[in-house]
Design an enzyme around this catalytic site. Sequence first.
Site, mmCIF file in Angstrom:
data_model
loop_
_atom_site.group_PDB
_atom_site.id
_atom_site.type_symbol
_atom_site.label_atom_id
_atom_site.label_comp_id
_atom_site.label_asym_id
_atom_site.label_seq_id
_atom_site.Cartn_x
_atom_site.Cartn_y
_atom_site.Cartn_z
ATOM 1 N N LYS A 113 0.828 -1.123 0.052
ATOM 2 C CA LYS A 113 -0.074 -0.026 0.217
ATOM 3 C C LYS A 113 0.911 1.327 0.078
ATOM 4 O O LYS A 113 -0.072 2.076 -0.210
ATOM 5 C CB LYS A 113 -0.806 0.323 1.523
ATOM 6 C CG LYS A 113 -1.646 -0.859 1.526
ATOM 7 C CD LYS A 113 -3.140 -1.016 2.195
ATOM 8 C CE LYS A 113 -4.479 -2.274 2.479
ATOM 9 N NZ LYS A 113 -5.451 -1.779 2.678
ATOM 10 N N VAL B 14 -3.421 -0.339 6.574
ATOM 11 C CA VAL B 14 -4.045 0.073 7.200
ATOM 12 C C VAL B 14 -4.661 0.635 7.583
ATOM 13 O O VAL B 14 -5.671 1.827 8.085
ATOM 14 C CB VAL B 14 -5.180 -1.534 6.878
ATOM 15 C CG1 VAL B 14 -5.343 -1.805 8.411
ATOM 16 C CG2 VAL B 14 -6.290 -0.340 6.294
HETATM 17 P P1 ATR Z 1 3.341 -4.942 6.883
HETATM 18 O O1 ATR Z 1 3.693 -4.730 7.994
HETATM 19 O O2 ATR Z 1 4.251 -5.289 5.884
HETATM 20 O O3 ATR Z 1 2.330 -3.493 6.608
HETATM 21 P P2 ATR Z 1 0.416 -5.879 7.913
HETATM 22 O O4 ATR Z 1 0.189 -7.516 7.434
HETATM 23 O O5 ATR Z 1 -0.393 -4.772 7.580
HETATM 24 O O6 ATR Z 1 2.314 -6.180 6.872
HETATM 25 O O7 ATR Z 1 1.040 -6.148 9.068
HETATM 26 C C1 ATR Z 1 1.289 -6.340 9.973
HETATM 27 C C2 ATR Z 1 0.507 -6.494 11.793
HETATM 28 O O8 ATR Z 1 0.272 -6.929 12.177
HETATM 29 C C3 ATR Z 1 1.944 -5.921 12.194
HETATM 30 O O9 ATR Z 1 1.896 -4.389 13.355
HETATM 31 C C4 ATR Z 1 2.878 -6.713 13.425
HETATM 32 O O10 ATR Z 1 3.716 -6.903 13.380
HETATM 33 P P3 ATR Z 1 5.020 -5.865 13.411
HETATM 34 O O11 ATR Z 1 4.795 -4.319 13.073
HETATM 35 O O12 ATR Z 1 6.003 -5.605 14.947
HETATM 36 O O13 ATR Z 1 5.376 -7.019 12.717
HETATM 37 C C5 ATR Z 1 1.658 -7.397 13.473
HETATM 38 N N1 ATR Z 1 1.861 -8.851 13.563
HETATM 39 C C6 ATR Z 1 2.115 -9.594 12.804
HETATM 40 N N2 ATR Z 1 2.536 -11.180 13.454
HETATM 41 C C7 ATR Z 1 2.596 -10.826 15.028
HETATM 42 C C8 ATR Z 1 2.831 -11.546 15.940
HETATM 43 N N3 ATR Z 1 2.911 -12.200 15.862
HETATM 44 N N4 ATR Z 1 2.355 -11.195 17.400
HETATM 45 C C9 ATR Z 1 2.559 -10.018 16.694
HETATM 46 N N5 ATR Z 1 2.625 -8.842 15.666
HETATM 47 C C10 ATR Z 1 1.761 -9.208 14.892
#
Ligand code: ATR
Length: 269
Positions: free
Chosen positions: A65, A129
Site C-alpha cells: 500500500k 491499513v
Molecule cells: P506490514 O507490516 O508489512 O504493513 P501488515 O500485515 O499490514 O504488514 O501488518 C502486520 C501487522 O501485524 C504488524 O503490525 C505486525 O507487527 P510488527 O510490525 O511487529 O511486524 C503485526 N503482527 C504480525 N504478526 C504478529 C505477531 N505474531 N504478534 C504481534 N503482532 C504481529
Amino acid sequence: MKKFLVIGNPIEHSLSPKLQNYWIKKNNLQAIYGKLEANESDLPELCDSLKQRKLDGLNVTIPFKKTIIPFLDILSGNALRTQSVNTISIENGKLIGHNTDIDGFELSIKKLNYDVKNKKVIILGAGGVVPSLIYALKKMNVSKIYLGNRTRKKAENLKLFFENLEIIDWGDLPTFDIIINATSLGLKEDDKFGIDFAQKGNNKLFYDVIYEPFKTEFSENGAKNGNNLANGLNMFFYQAQKAFKIWHNIEPEINDEVIKFIKMKDETK
Ligand code: ATR
C-alpha cells in the site's frame, strides 16, 4: 474486455475477485478481475501494464500500500494524507492512487450504530491499513488514540504523521472504549495474542479488521464480556464499492444477496 487485478502477498485469502466479478456480472460489464501474488520487484512492470492499457485498474493490499506510491503520478487527498494506496485507476495516461480504506472503515462504523465520538481507542498493529484507521477515527472525533505494536519503532514512525497519537507497549492496555485489531494475528487458526483483554465494564467495541476467518481469538475475547463486536467484512464491502465506483462510475449494491454470496465458501473466489 477491461482487466483488473488485486495484488498482494499473500493474496490467496483475498475475496476481492469474488466480489468484484459478482458486481461486474450484475452490471453487465465487459470486464474481469483477478488476483496476483506479487513481489516488490513486480511493481514497476505492473504499473507499466496500466500505462499500456494491458490492465485497467489495480487494488493493492498487504504489503504494497505504501511501496507502490513512487510508481504513481497523482495521489488523491486521502492517499496523500495517509501515504497509503489501495486502488489505482488510470486517467489521461496518468496513474492515480486512491485510498478507499478510509471511507470503508468510516462507513463500517456508521453501519454499527456505535457512536465513536469522544471515545478512547486502542489500535493494535502498525501495518499498511493503520494510517487509514487513524485518519478516519480522527475525522470521527474520537478523544484519544493509543497505538501498540510488537515492533515499537513502527508505531513510533506513525507518530511522525499523526499528532496526539500515544504509543503504548505491546501488551499494555490502558482503559479504552474501542479496541481494534489491525495486526495479522487471527488469520491463522493457532495465532495467539498473549494479551489479557478482560476489562471491567461492557459496551466496549471490539473491532477486528480481519474478516476471514469470521471468528478469531480477539473477537471471542470481546464476546466474553458482552461487548459489541465487529469484523472487517463491512469495511471490505465498502472499500470495494468505492473502488468499483472509481473504475466503472457505478455504485454497486451491497445487499443481503451479495453478503450471502461472499460468506458462502465456494470455488469461485
Ligand atoms: P506490514 O507490516 O508489512 O504493513 P501488515 O500485515 O499490514 O504488514 O501488518 C502486520 C501487522 O501485524 C504488524 O503490525 C505486525 O507487527 P510488527 O510490525 O511487529 O511486524 C503485526 N503482527 C504480525 N504478526 C504478529 C505477531 N505474531 N504478534 C504481534 N503482532 C504481529
